[in-house]
Structures are given as structure tokens and as C-alpha cells.
Design a protein around this motif. Structure first.
Motif, PDB file in Angstrom:
ATOM      1  N   LEU A 198      -4.686   6.365  -0.226  1.00  0.00           N
ATOM      2  CA  LEU A 198      -6.039   5.933  -0.572  1.00  0.00           C
ATOM      3  C   LEU A 198      -6.865   7.118  -1.068  1.00  0.00           C
ATOM      4  N   ARG A 204      -7.144  -4.980   1.757  1.00  0.00           N
ATOM      5  CA  ARG A 204      -7.599  -5.278   0.408  1.00  0.00           C
ATOM      6  C   ARG A 204      -8.053  -6.733   0.400  1.00  0.00           C
ATOM      7  N   VAL A 218      -7.111  -1.178   7.484  1.00  0.00           N
ATOM      8  CA  VAL A 218      -6.649  -0.835   6.132  1.00  0.00           C
ATOM      9  C   VAL A 218      -6.317  -2.156   5.457  1.00  0.00           C
ATOM     10  N   TYR A 224      -1.478   5.715   3.403  1.00  0.00           N
ATOM     11  CA  TYR A 224      -1.537   4.586   2.486  1.00  0.00           C
ATOM     12  C   TYR A 224      -1.914   4.959   1.059  1.00  0.00           C
ATOM     13  N   PHE A 248       0.842  -1.192   0.000  1.00  0.00           N
ATOM     14  CA  PHE A 248       0.000   0.000   0.000  1.00  0.00           C
ATOM     15  C   PHE A 248       0.883   1.249   0.000  1.00  0.00           C
ATOM     16  N   GLN A 289     -10.995  -3.071  -3.703  1.00  0.00           N
ATOM     17  CA  GLN A 289     -10.005  -2.012  -3.784  1.00  0.00           C
ATOM     18  C   GLN A 289      -9.267  -1.869  -2.454  1.00  0.00           C
ATOM     19  N   ASP A 290      -8.159  -1.118  -2.450  1.00  0.00           N
ATOM     20  CA  ASP A 290      -7.498  -0.739  -1.208  1.00  0.00           C
ATOM     21  C   ASP A 290      -8.441   0.209  -0.465  1.00  0.00           C
ATOM     22  N   HIS A 291      -8.658  -0.030   0.822  1.00  0.00           N
ATOM     23  CA  HIS A 291      -9.631   0.814   1.506  1.00  0.00           C
ATOM     24  C   HIS A 291      -9.452   0.820   3.021  1.00  0.00           C
ATOM     25  N   ASP A 339      -4.750  -8.651   1.822  1.00  0.00           N
ATOM     26  CA  ASP A 339      -3.657  -7.963   2.503  1.00  0.00           C
ATOM     27  C   ASP A 339      -4.210  -7.073   3.605  1.00  0.00           C
TER      28      ASP A 339
END
Length: 265
Positions: free
Chosen positions: A232, A112, A110, A230, A80, A173-175, A203
Motif C-alpha cells: 500500500l 477495498r 485492510v 500489502y 492485495f 482504493q486499497d487501504h 475485499d
């Protein structure tokens, strides 16, 4: 990091000279931090190496561990925005907390979730129980939320948001996932969920748990800190002391006019 940008008819467009960092002091928030796992605190691990113990930064010694080397998550060094994460394989990886209770009502994660994760993939649960689950909603790219949660799920009667939006949809998504229980809970915790093969596949970079609720301003401040760290794209908004709204995105921000966000200053 961010820099302020002022624009008016008299002095024209002016940048602030120095970049400033978003700083969140967890100890000043209204609820106490009871568990804090951050992959960037892990030392001595290289790409793909398994982790036996993930140390708790809260001071409560609620370290997560897995003694079976075949079931340990692995270290991902650049997951990230240049920060590491722990990668769970969705097949048999999980970690347990110790033999005493975690007190928790609010959690920031945090993470994914992999698009090929098992059905109802769970990232967090009560140890040895189908309870206090934080899990995906069947085959959709949504977390369980109060409208779909069972009575034993963590968010039942509480609240869920993804990237500061009032939605459970994460779209792989990365979040930042925010989960709030209806009331404070106490239980022994687990990362991932072996029961019914609901293993987490994805992750996990950071997890911060609090024993109570946070104000809207505190949630926004912490959400923006995690967003900036990160890289985001979230909807978290700060309100400054003059009443102007500050909206921070992954690349731009506005404050009573115009503020440009600069990644790394």
C-alpha cells in the motif's frame, strides 16, 4: 522488507548488505488483541470458493461464520500484493461472530470498497442491530467519521484515518482503515450489514481489533507493517531512537538521509 542506504562525503554511497523485515509483535502492544482475522491464514480454499468459517487468530475463539452457503463470501487468492482477501458480493453476503461479546476500541482493517457498493455499505457492525457500524458515508467514497457518524456508529466521538492520513476518504482504493471508538465497547459482531441492505461489497484482507487504544508510535508501527505486507501507499511514519523520522511509502523511504525501500528485499 527494507534496506538502509547511507550517503556521505567520506565513504560515498553504501547499501546495507541484508534486507530486513518489518516485524510487528501484536502481543507487545499496550492494548490486547481481541480479534484477528487474516485471509492469508485460510487454508484449503481456491479462487472463488465460499468460506463457512473465518478463524480468529487472537486465541479468543471469536471466529466469524456463515452456515448459509448462498450468503458466504468467497476467497480471492491474489487481491492485495499477492495476498488473498475475502470478497463480499454486496447483495447478501455476511458473517457473524459467536454468541459472546467482542471487547474492542481500536480496529485496523485492510480492505477495498467496490465503487458499485450499496449506499452506506457497511463492513462491520453489531450483530442484529443498527449499531457499532463501520460504514461508507452515503454515496461518497468516504467512511463515516466523527463529524458525520450517528450516536450508534463505531467511530462516534472517536477517530478515523485512511492510510495514516487524518481523512475518511478512501476513493475506493486499497487501504488501511483505522477506527477508534470513544471508549471500549463490548458486543457481538458481524462482518457486513444485512439491516437496511447495507451489505459490504468489496475485499477484506485483514482485521485486527484491540480492547483499548494504541500509542501513536504503535499505530505507526502496525500501519507500516500492513503497508509493507500489502503493498500500500500510506503516510505512516516511524520515529527512530535518534529522533529522526522514518517515512515509509510503497516504493521509497527516508531515514536521517536516505533509505530505499525494496519490495521483497
Amino acid at each position: 522488507f527494507y534496506r538502509y542506504y547511507a550517503s556521505n562525503a567520506v565513504s560515498g554511497d553504501v547499501w546495507a548488505e541484508d534486507a530486513a523485515a518489518f516485524v510487528t509483535d501484536l502481543q507487545t502492544l499496550t492494548a490486547d488483541v481481541t480479534l484477528w482475522l487474516a485471509a492469508d491464514s485460510i487454508t484449503g480454499k481456491g479462487e472463488g470458493e465460499a468460506l463457512q468459517q473465518w478463524r480468529d487468530l487472537s486465541g479468543n475463539r471469536l471466529h466469524a461464520f456463515q452456515l448459509d452457503s448462498n450468503r458466504q463470501p468467497v476467497y480471492s487468492s491474489n487481491a492485495f500484493n499477492g495476498y488473498p482477501a475475502m470478497q463480499f458480493d454486496g447483495a447478501d453476503d455476511y458473517m457473524d461472530g459467536p454468541g459472546w461479546n467482542l471487547s474492542v476500541q481500536t480496529m485496523f482493517l485492510v480492505l477495498r470498497l467496490d465503487a458499485t457498493a450499496p449506499n452506506i455499505s457497511g463492513v462491520f457492525a453489531q450483530k442484529n442491530a443498527d449499531a457499532r457500524n463501520i460504514r461508507n458515508n452515503a454515496s461518497t467514497a468516504d467512511w463515516l467519521w466523527p463529524g458525520t457518524a450517528n450516536s450508534g456508529d463505531f467511530c462516534n466521538g472517536g477517530a478515523v484515518s485512511v492510510n495514516g492520513e487524518n481523512t475518511p476518504t478512501h476513493s475506493n482504493q486499497d487501504h488501511v482503515l483505522l477506527e477508534v471508538a470513544a471508549s471500549p465497547l463490548a458486543f457481538q459482531y458481524r462482518l457486513s450489514q444485512p439491516l437496511n441492505s447495507r451489505y459490504f461489497k468489496g475485499d477484506l484482507a485483514e482485521l485486527i481489533a484491540f480492547d483499548g487504544t494504541l500509542s501513536d508510535e504503535e499505530k505507526a508501527e502496525l500501519g507500516m507493517h500492513l503497508e509493507a505486507k500489502y503493498g500500500l501507499d500510506t503516510a505512516y511514519v516511524r520515529v527512530d531512537n535518534t529522533g529522526g523520522a522514518t517515512s515509509i511509502g510503497s516504493t521509497t523511504a527516508t531515514l536521517n538521509g536516505r533509505v530505499n525501500y525494496t519490495d521483497g528485499g
